[in-house]
Motif scaffolding. Structure first.
Motif, mmCIF file in Angstrom:
data_model
loop_
_atom_site.group_PDB
_atom_site.id
_atom_site.type_symbol
_atom_site.label_atom_id
_atom_site.label_comp_id
_atom_site.label_asym_id
_atom_site.label_seq_id
_atom_site.Cartn_x
_atom_site.Cartn_y
_atom_site.Cartn_z
ATOM 1 N N GLU A 1 0.835 -1.195 0.000
ATOM 2 C CA GLU A 1 0.000 0.000 0.000
ATOM 3 C C GLU A 1 0.871 1.247 0.000
ATOM 4 O OE1 GLU A 1 -3.011 2.559 -0.069
ATOM 5 O OE2 GLU A 1 -3.270 0.398 -0.170
ATOM 6 N N GLY A 2 0.584 2.142 -0.948
ATOM 7 C CA GLY A 2 1.267 3.424 -0.991
ATOM 8 C C GLY A 2 2.662 3.367 -1.575
ATOM 9 N N GLU A 3 3.082 2.227 -2.088
ATOM 10 C CA GLU A 3 4.446 2.092 -2.606
ATOM 11 C C GLU A 3 4.617 2.941 -3.851
ATOM 12 O OE1 GLU A 3 7.413 -1.380 -4.358
ATOM 13 O OE2 GLU A 3 5.407 -1.863 -3.617
ATOM 14 N N GLY B 1 -17.530 6.120 -15.273
ATOM 15 C CA GLY B 1 -17.765 5.808 -13.872
ATOM 16 C C GLY B 1 -16.534 5.313 -13.140
ATOM 17 N N MET B 2 -15.506 4.898 -13.877
ATOM 18 C CA MET B 2 -14.272 4.429 -13.256
ATOM 19 C C MET B 2 -13.592 5.560 -12.493
ATOM 20 S SD MET B 2 -10.806 3.165 -15.213
ATOM 21 C CE MET B 2 -10.511 4.843 -15.793
ATOM 22 N N THR B 3 -13.007 5.249 -11.342
ATOM 23 C CA THR B 3 -12.276 6.252 -10.564
ATOM 24 C C THR B 3 -10.872 5.748 -10.246
ATOM 25 O OG1 THR B 3 -12.984 5.394 -8.403
ATOM 26 C CG2 THR B 3 -14.426 7.019 -9.477
ATOM 27 N N PHE B 4 -9.951 6.690 -10.065
ATOM 28 C CA PHE B 4 -8.595 6.326 -9.664
ATOM 29 C C PHE B 4 -8.614 5.581 -8.328
ATOM 30 C CE2 PHE B 4 -5.773 9.530 -12.130
ATOM 31 C CZ PHE B 4 -5.562 8.570 -13.112
ATOM 32 N N ALA B 5 -9.480 6.034 -7.413
ATOM 33 C CA ALA B 5 -9.531 5.415 -6.087
ATOM 34 C C ALA B 5 -9.921 3.941 -6.183
ATOM 35 C CB ALA B 5 -10.516 6.177 -5.203
ATOM 36 N N ASP B 6 -10.887 3.639 -7.042
ATOM 37 C CA ASP B 6 -11.319 2.253 -7.197
ATOM 38 C C ASP B 6 -10.211 1.410 -7.818
ATOM 39 O OD1 ASP B 6 -12.919 -0.036 -7.302
ATOM 40 O OD2 ASP B 6 -13.775 0.517 -9.233
ATOM 41 N N GLY C 1 -4.013 -2.552 -4.735
ATOM 42 C CA GLY C 1 -3.307 -2.384 -3.476
ATOM 43 C C GLY C 1 -2.351 -1.217 -3.445
ATOM 44 N N LEU C 2 -2.666 -0.153 -4.171
ATOM 45 C CA LEU C 2 -1.862 1.059 -4.163
ATOM 46 C C LEU C 2 -2.712 2.218 -3.654
ATOM 47 C CD1 LEU C 2 -0.182 0.753 -7.695
ATOM 48 C CD2 LEU C 2 0.904 0.280 -5.493
ATOM 49 N N ASN C 3 -2.088 3.361 -3.451
ATOM 50 C CA ASN C 3 -2.892 4.547 -3.188
ATOM 51 C C ASN C 3 -3.067 5.328 -4.484
ATOM 52 O OD1 ASN C 3 -0.579 6.127 -3.591
ATOM 53 N ND2 ASN C 3 -0.077 6.140 -1.404
ATOM 54 N N THR C 4 -3.966 6.291 -4.448
ATOM 55 C CA THR C 4 -4.306 7.024 -5.673
ATOM 56 C C THR C 4 -3.094 7.727 -6.267
ATOM 57 O OG1 THR C 4 -6.544 7.339 -4.828
ATOM 58 C CG2 THR C 4 -5.859 8.761 -6.642
ATOM 59 N N THR C 5 -2.243 8.289 -5.415
ATOM 60 C CA THR C 5 -1.056 8.991 -5.898
ATOM 61 C C THR C 5 -0.145 8.065 -6.685
ATOM 62 O OG1 THR C 5 -1.162 10.475 -3.994
ATOM 63 C CG2 THR C 5 0.920 10.391 -5.204
ATOM 64 N N SER C 6 -0.034 6.823 -6.228
ATOM 65 C CA SER C 6 0.812 5.857 -6.933
ATOM 66 C C SER C 6 0.279 5.573 -8.334
ATOM 67 C CB SER C 6 0.898 4.558 -6.130
ATOM 68 O OG SER C 6 1.500 4.772 -4.886
ATOM 69 N N VAL C 7 -1.045 5.496 -8.454
ATOM 70 C CA VAL C 7 -1.636 5.237 -9.768
ATOM 71 C C VAL C 7 -1.361 6.396 -10.717
ATOM 72 C CG1 VAL C 7 -3.801 4.853 -11.016
ATOM 73 C CG2 VAL C 7 -3.413 3.735 -8.816
ATOM 74 N N THR C 8 -1.407 7.619 -10.193
ATOM 75 C CA THR C 8 -1.185 8.788 -11.052
ATOM 76 C C THR C 8 0.256 8.884 -11.532
ATOM 77 O OG1 THR C 8 -0.806 10.226 -9.126
ATOM 78 C CG2 THR C 8 -3.055 10.102 -9.984
ATOM 79 N N ARG D 1 -4.001 11.167 -15.836
ATOM 80 C CA ARG D 1 -5.430 11.490 -15.830
ATOM 81 C C ARG D 1 -6.242 10.212 -16.011
ATOM 82 N NH1 ARG D 1 -6.698 13.876 -20.374
ATOM 83 N NH2 ARG D 1 -8.526 14.973 -19.601
ATOM 84 N N LYS D 2 -7.459 10.230 -15.477
ATOM 85 C CA LYS D 2 -8.339 9.077 -15.603
ATOM 86 C C LYS D 2 -8.603 8.757 -17.075
ATOM 87 C CE LYS D 2 -12.829 9.245 -15.034
ATOM 88 N NZ LYS D 2 -14.192 9.315 -14.460
ATOM 89 N N GLU D 3 -8.767 9.795 -17.878
ATOM 90 C CA GLU D 3 -9.047 9.594 -19.302
ATOM 91 C C GLU D 3 -7.878 8.896 -19.997
ATOM 92 O OE1 GLU D 3 -11.654 12.481 -17.577
ATOM 93 O OE2 GLU D 3 -9.454 12.425 -17.648
ATOM 94 N N GLU D 4 -6.665 9.211 -19.555
ATOM 95 C CA GLU D 4 -5.483 8.561 -20.126
ATOM 96 C C GLU D 4 -5.467 7.075 -19.786
ATOM 97 O OE1 GLU D 4 -0.625 8.702 -19.474
ATOM 98 O OE2 GLU D 4 -1.865 10.389 -18.810
ATOM 99 N N LEU D 5 -5.856 6.746 -18.559
ATOM 100 C CA LEU D 5 -5.918 5.344 -18.140
ATOM 101 C C LEU D 5 -6.984 4.590 -18.924
ATOM 102 C CD1 LEU D 5 -5.291 2.948 -16.337
ATOM 103 C CD2 LEU D 5 -6.696 3.996 -14.542
ATOM 104 N N ALA D 6 -8.169 5.184 -19.070
ATOM 105 C CA ALA D 6 -9.236 4.529 -19.829
ATOM 106 C C ALA D 6 -8.805 4.301 -21.273
ATOM 107 C CB ALA D 6 -10.505 5.376 -19.783
ATOM 108 N N ALA D 7 -8.166 5.306 -21.881
ATOM 109 C CA ALA D 7 -7.707 5.163 -23.267
ATOM 110 C C ALA D 7 -6.694 4.034 -23.397
ATOM 111 C CB ALA D 7 -7.106 6.479 -23.754
ATOM 112 N N ALA D 8 -5.792 3.909 -22.420
ATOM 113 C CA ALA D 8 -4.793 2.831 -22.464
ATOM 114 C C ALA D 8 -5.461 1.466 -22.351
ATOM 115 C CB ALA D 8 -3.778 3.030 -21.342
ATOM 116 N N ALA D 9 -6.504 1.364 -21.523
ATOM 117 C CA ALA D 9 -7.235 0.093 -21.401
ATOM 118 C C ALA D 9 -7.933 -0.253 -22.710
ATOM 119 C CB ALA D 9 -8.246 0.187 -20.262
ATOM 120 N N PHE D 10 -8.517 0.743 -23.364
ATOM 121 C CA PHE D 10 -9.169 0.505 -24.657
ATOM 122 C C PHE D 10 -8.143 0.114 -25.720
ATOM 123 C CE2 PHE D 10 -12.682 3.586 -23.233
ATOM 124 C CZ PHE D 10 -13.495 2.542 -22.831
#
Length: 415
Positions: free
Chosen positions: A2-4, A40-45, A51-58, A63-72
């Protein structure tokens, strides 16, 4: 942990550790998109799932839109990989069969825990620029390579027909993930085989003709203003997805205020439910009208489907795409799917009665009914394709994919 935080320089070096965590985030994002839609997807979810914190994901995606685009993009790349492998087979039928087999193997790996689901593409059009243009270009590449499974067309008519076949193939393989939930995994190869049988040989018996009767489904609207709201909402949700079609956008489409929206409907979820109910009512109306018209069950089946394709291609009162359900609460979504399954079972009954009387080829009626539901539902996306030719020709060409199969010469089309 967590938070790594990633090590300094890890991203730039493209280390295995960085790629592993980035892939884990993409997997979590795909799961969130499939459950809640991209909007509806959120960074927190996503962070919670890995098992990370939101800052680690960023750190990996700003941006959330960048993550969604990468998944697509991951989904599009996966589809292209399967299509490229299928394209190595010597004939169109073998290529489609190979593509279906690759897709089945993927679904079995997911079921066994050896692979994670990829993001469904229902929200692709709701993404923001510049990602939207890049993603739509990727989808067009997928479509072109799917169409190429049938080889180089000799005429414009052959290209149009192969385009219809490509769309029906893709939509049915996407819908297959829903259909398979009704079967034990050990039965999945059998269902896949029945799907290929229908693609190869269709529903028609030798000598069957495409002569549907377009049915009159018109009726007096009890609340015309509310009906117009539902139709405008259906068109926008089909194009932009549940989250992309905002209340403000729907109101603007009709040149009314947001207050007018809430005069007719209490909440956006209620709007989607009402749109979906109207669409399912329309399908059920077509089935009932076909039965009232009587005749052989082949005629009833072709007339109901042709009427619904006409509605989809006309765009005036389209059916709501099932992809809109991804934004609804699970309990509501389940109720809508149950209603859809009831309507599909009526198709299955018509198919079985046609088999008994000899007007429909012996097929798996349950699988065929779900394919027919997918066919009519997805036709909205082909309305621009249909607009390039006479409507009756577009209906016959699109429907032929399931009624006459995808590899023999097409049935006689309207001029």
């Amino acid at each position: 942990m967590e938070g790594e935080q990633p090590a300094i320089g890890e991203a730039g070096q493209g280390t295995a550790r960085f790629r592993q965590k980035r892939d884990a985030i993409l997997t979590a994002a795909a799961e969130a998109i499939n459950e809640q839609s991209a909007k509806g997807m959120t960074f927190a979810d996503v962070a919670r799932r890995v098992g990370l914190n939101t800052t680690s994901v960023t750190y990996y995606f700003k941006r959330k839109e960048e993550l969604a685009a990468a998944a697509f993009e991951h989904t599009l790349d996966y589809l292209l990989t399967m299509l490229d492998e299928a394209a190595r087979e010597p004939t169109p039928e073998r290529r489609v069969e190979r593509y279906l087999q690759l897709n089945l193997e993927r679904l079995l790996r997911i079921e066994g825990g050896g692979e994670r689901p990829m993001a469904v593409l229902s929200d692709l059009r709701a993404t923001e620029e510049p990602a939207r243009g890049r993603l739509l270009a990727g989808w067009r590449d997928v479509f072109r390579r799917t169409r190429a499974l049938w080889g180089e067309p000799a005429t414009r008519a052959a290209k149009d027909l192969n385009g219809a076949r490509a769309h029906v193939l893709l939509e049915n393989t996407f819908w297959l993930t829903v259909v398979l939930r009704r079967y034990e995994p050990e039965q999945w190869p059998r269902v896949n085989g029945r799907l290929m049988d229908l693609f190869a040989r269709g529903l028609a018996v030798p000598g069957a003709r495409w002569e549907p009767q377009l049915l009159d489904l018109s009726h007096q609207e009890r609340e015309p203003a509310r009906a117009q709201f539902l139709l405008a909402a259906t068109r926008l949700i089909n194009e932009l997805g549940y989250r992309g079609a905002s209340v403000q956008r729907i109101a603007s489409e009709l040149n009314v205020t947001k207050g007018s929206f809430y005069h007719h409907l209490d909440a956006k979820d209620e709007l989607v439910i009402a749109c979906y109910k109207r669409s399912l009512d329309t399908v059920a109306d077509a089935q009932r009208a076909a039965d009232r018209a009587g005749g052989a069950h082949w005629r009833r089946l072709t007339s109901a489907v042709a009427t619904l394709l006409d509605i989809q291609f006309a765009e005036r009162a389209p059916l709501l795409r099932t992809t809109a359900m991804s934004g609804l609460p699970p309990s509501v979504r389940t109720a809508m799917v149950d209603r859809s399954n009831g309507i599909a079972r009526r198709y299955a009954g018509t198919v079985m009665d046609g088999i008994v009387e000899g007007s429909v080829r012996p097929v798996d009626a349950l699988v065929a009914s779900q394919m027919l539901m997918a066919l009519q539902n997805a036709a909205f996306d082909m309305r621009k394709w249909a607009a390039t030719m006479p409507r009756d020709r577009a209906i016959a060409m699109y429907a032929s994919c399931l009624f006459f199969g995808m590899f023999a010469e097409a049935p006689t089309m309207p001029a």
